[in-house]
Design a protein around this motif. Sequence first.
Motif, PDB file in Angstrom:
ATOM      1  N   ASP A 236     -33.080  73.420 -10.967  1.00  0.00           N
ATOM      2  CA  ASP A 236     -33.967  73.273  -9.808  1.00  0.00           C
ATOM      3  C   ASP A 236     -33.196  72.734  -8.607  1.00  0.00           C
ATOM      4  N   TRP A 237     -32.428  71.679  -8.816  1.00  0.00           N
ATOM      5  CA  TRP A 237     -31.661  71.074  -7.722  1.00  0.00           C
ATOM      6  C   TRP A 237     -30.586  72.015  -7.198  1.00  0.00           C
ATOM      7  N   LEU A 238     -29.869  72.680  -8.089  1.00  0.00           N
ATOM      8  CA  LEU A 238     -28.796  73.571  -7.661  1.00  0.00           C
ATOM      9  C   LEU A 238     -29.331  74.662  -6.745  1.00  0.00           C
ATOM     10  N   GLU A 239     -30.481  75.217  -7.106  1.00  0.00           N
ATOM     11  CA  GLU A 239     -31.064  76.283  -6.292  1.00  0.00           C
ATOM     12  C   GLU A 239     -31.674  75.737  -5.007  1.00  0.00           C
ATOM     13  N   SER A 240     -32.407  74.630  -5.110  1.00  0.00           N
ATOM     14  CA  SER A 240     -33.116  74.088  -3.949  1.00  0.00           C
ATOM     15  C   SER A 240     -32.177  73.612  -2.857  1.00  0.00           C
ATOM     16  N   PHE A 241     -31.051  73.015  -3.262  1.00  0.00           N
ATOM     17  CA  PHE A 241     -30.123  72.442  -2.287  1.00  0.00           C
ATOM     18  C   PHE A 241     -28.810  73.222  -2.187  1.00  0.00           C
ATOM     19  N   ASP A 242     -28.741  74.381  -2.852  1.00  0.00           N
ATOM     20  CA  ASP A 242     -27.550  75.232  -2.793  1.00  0.00           C
ATOM     21  C   ASP A 242     -26.292  74.447  -3.173  1.00  0.00           C
ATOM     22  N   ILE A 243     -26.350  73.768  -4.307  1.00  0.00           N
ATOM     23  CA  ILE A 243     -25.241  72.949  -4.788  1.00  0.00           C
ATOM     24  C   ILE A 243     -24.418  73.754  -5.786  1.00  0.00           C
ATOM     25  N   ASP A 244     -23.111  73.649  -5.686  1.00  0.00           N
ATOM     26  CA  ASP A 244     -22.198  74.302  -6.623  1.00  0.00           C
ATOM     27  C   ASP A 244     -22.268  73.580  -7.971  1.00  0.00           C
ATOM     28  N   PRO A 245     -22.445  74.307  -9.091  1.00  0.00           N
ATOM     29  CA  PRO A 245     -22.454  73.640 -10.395  1.00  0.00           C
ATOM     30  C   PRO A 245     -21.216  72.796 -10.653  1.00  0.00           C
ATOM     31  N   ALA A 246     -20.083  73.149 -10.032  1.00  0.00           N
ATOM     32  CA  ALA A 246     -18.859  72.364 -10.205  1.00  0.00           C
ATOM     33  C   ALA A 246     -18.993  70.972  -9.603  1.00  0.00           C
ATOM     34  N   ALA A 247     -20.042  70.745  -8.817  1.00  0.00           N
ATOM     35  CA  ALA A 247     -20.261  69.432  -8.206  1.00  0.00           C
ATOM     36  C   ALA A 247     -21.201  68.569  -9.047  1.00  0.00           C
ATOM     37  N   ILE A 248     -21.452  68.974 -10.287  1.00  0.00           N
ATOM     38  CA  ILE A 248     -22.153  68.097 -11.238  1.00  0.00           C
ATOM     39  C   ILE A 248     -21.090  67.239 -11.899  1.00  0.00           C
ATOM     40  N   THR A 249     -21.184  65.939 -11.741  1.00  0.00           N
ATOM     41  CA  THR A 249     -20.147  65.049 -12.252  1.00  0.00           C
ATOM     42  C   THR A 249     -20.796  63.812 -12.877  1.00  0.00           C
ATOM     43  N   THR A 250     -19.985  62.817 -13.170  1.00  0.00           N
ATOM     44  CA  THR A 250     -20.476  61.636 -13.875  1.00  0.00           C
ATOM     45  C   THR A 250     -20.258  60.364 -13.066  1.00  0.00           C
ATOM     46  N   HIS A 251     -21.027  59.348 -13.409  1.00  0.00           N
ATOM     47  CA  HIS A 251     -20.831  58.046 -12.784  1.00  0.00           C
ATOM     48  C   HIS A 251     -19.428  57.526 -13.089  1.00  0.00           C
ATOM     49  N   ARG A 252     -18.958  57.800 -14.289  1.00  0.00           N
ATOM     50  CA  ARG A 252     -17.612  57.379 -14.670  1.00  0.00           C
ATOM     51  C   ARG A 252     -16.580  57.914 -13.678  1.00  0.00           C
ATOM     52  N   HIS A 253     -16.731  59.187 -13.285  1.00  0.00           N
ATOM     53  CA  HIS A 253     -15.726  59.777 -12.412  1.00  0.00           C
ATOM     54  C   HIS A 253     -15.793  59.248 -10.977  1.00  0.00           C
ATOM     55  N   VAL A 254     -16.998  59.112 -10.409  1.00  0.00           N
ATOM     56  CA  VAL A 254     -17.088  58.736  -8.993  1.00  0.00           C
ATOM     57  C   VAL A 254     -16.871  57.247  -8.768  1.00  0.00           C
ATOM     58  N   ASP A 255     -17.005  56.436  -9.808  1.00  0.00           N
ATOM     59  CA  ASP A 255     -16.852  54.985  -9.669  1.00  0.00           C
ATOM     60  C   ASP A 255     -15.416  54.629  -9.310  1.00  0.00           C
ATOM     61  N   LEU A 256     -15.249  53.924  -8.196  1.00  0.00           N
ATOM     62  CA  LEU A 256     -13.916  53.525  -7.742  1.00  0.00           C
ATOM     63  C   LEU A 256     -13.485  52.179  -8.305  1.00  0.00           C
ATOM     64  N   GLY A 257     -14.420  51.455  -8.913  1.00  0.00           N
ATOM     65  CA  GLY A 257     -14.101  50.143  -9.453  1.00  0.00           C
ATOM     66  C   GLY A 257     -13.613  50.173 -10.885  1.00  0.00           C
ATOM     67  N   GLY A 258     -13.713  51.320 -11.553  1.00  0.00           N
ATOM     68  CA  GLY A 258     -13.248  51.449 -12.922  1.00  0.00           C
ATOM     69  C   GLY A 258     -14.093  50.724 -13.941  1.00  0.00           C
ATOM     70  N   ALA A 259     -15.335  50.383 -13.579  1.00  0.00           N
ATOM     71  CA  ALA A 259     -16.173  49.603 -14.482  1.00  0.00           C
ATOM     72  C   ALA A 259     -17.248  50.445 -15.160  1.00  0.00           C
ATOM     73  N   ARG A 260     -17.446  51.682 -14.726  1.00  0.00           N
ATOM     74  CA  ARG A 260     -18.531  52.501 -15.256  1.00  0.00           C
ATOM     75  C   ARG A 260     -18.016  53.497 -16.283  1.00  0.00           C
TER      76      ARG A 260
END
Length: 305
Positions: free
Chosen positions: A257-281
């Motif tokens: 639903d989100w990918l279609e509604s907001f035209d998001i690339d499936p490759a932009a589905i990621t994890t909190h672990r990856h985006v966290d810059l503090g290394g705590a997640r």
Amino acid sequence: MVPDHLNRAFRKSLGRLRHPGTGILLATTSTMVLVLSLVGFTAEKSTDQSAREPSLLDLLDEVARDADQKESLPGLPPKVPEASPWSSPLARQCSDIDQTMRTRLLAKRRELPQIRQLIPADPTNFGERYRSDPWGQPLNPAPRVVILHETVYSLTSAVNTFLTPHPRDEDQVSYHTLVGLDGSIVDVVDPLKRAYGAGYSAFHGEWAVTNPEFQGSVNNFALHLSLETPGDGHDSYGVHSGYTSAQYDALALVLDDWLESFDIDPAAITTHRHVDLGGARADPRSFSWENLQNRLAALGSLCRT
């Protein structure tokens, strides 16, 4: 609060805003007032049927315009720290589809508006998406990354946390949507709004600073979804028994639903672990990208041009 005419258009475009279901006993007087405000029972239908219905991104642009920073600080915003690149585990797939899975998911997709529950977070736990930062630099508020999380404790515990007012900025937290172990879907924050799902974070070398007292994050351009953690994961260990088949079904339906509604690339589905810059997640722990791949492929989400 989003103006009434935006709420009407948003409901017609997406059909997301529903009464809370009876499965979670969390409604309070203030919550019901917010539900009534969001759903807009007194809104009149537009008589101009020939006018083009605004897209979700049109609505987002107007909401963000209303929320623009009123004054600019001198100087420039802080630079984004270097972070590891993201290589998506999801691959384009147009064939070798599990037809039994496809039939099941398409049936569930037709029922999705009735399945979803709306339990709005307290207003202190979410904010507006901005088109400019405190230094007057332009920001793109369009959602273009989806962050996957886990609740660590029960879904009910997570929703109760989001319903609790948190006046201090450092205590505020929310996701847009939660998915229970039984496959239930609970929408907590309007996707046109900014959920506080990730603090010190960035994706593909991008973050947005919306408060000069805090470091940047992906929240201004992210959608956040959290999976309910199984009982054996209510601790700090690195793994648990994993998520249920019903959860992966519901997760794929929301993402589709989100990918279609907001035209998001499936490759932009990621994890909190990856985006966290503090290394705590570390969330979501024990996540199966294969299970998600198979379901998104069955829905046709990985074969769109």
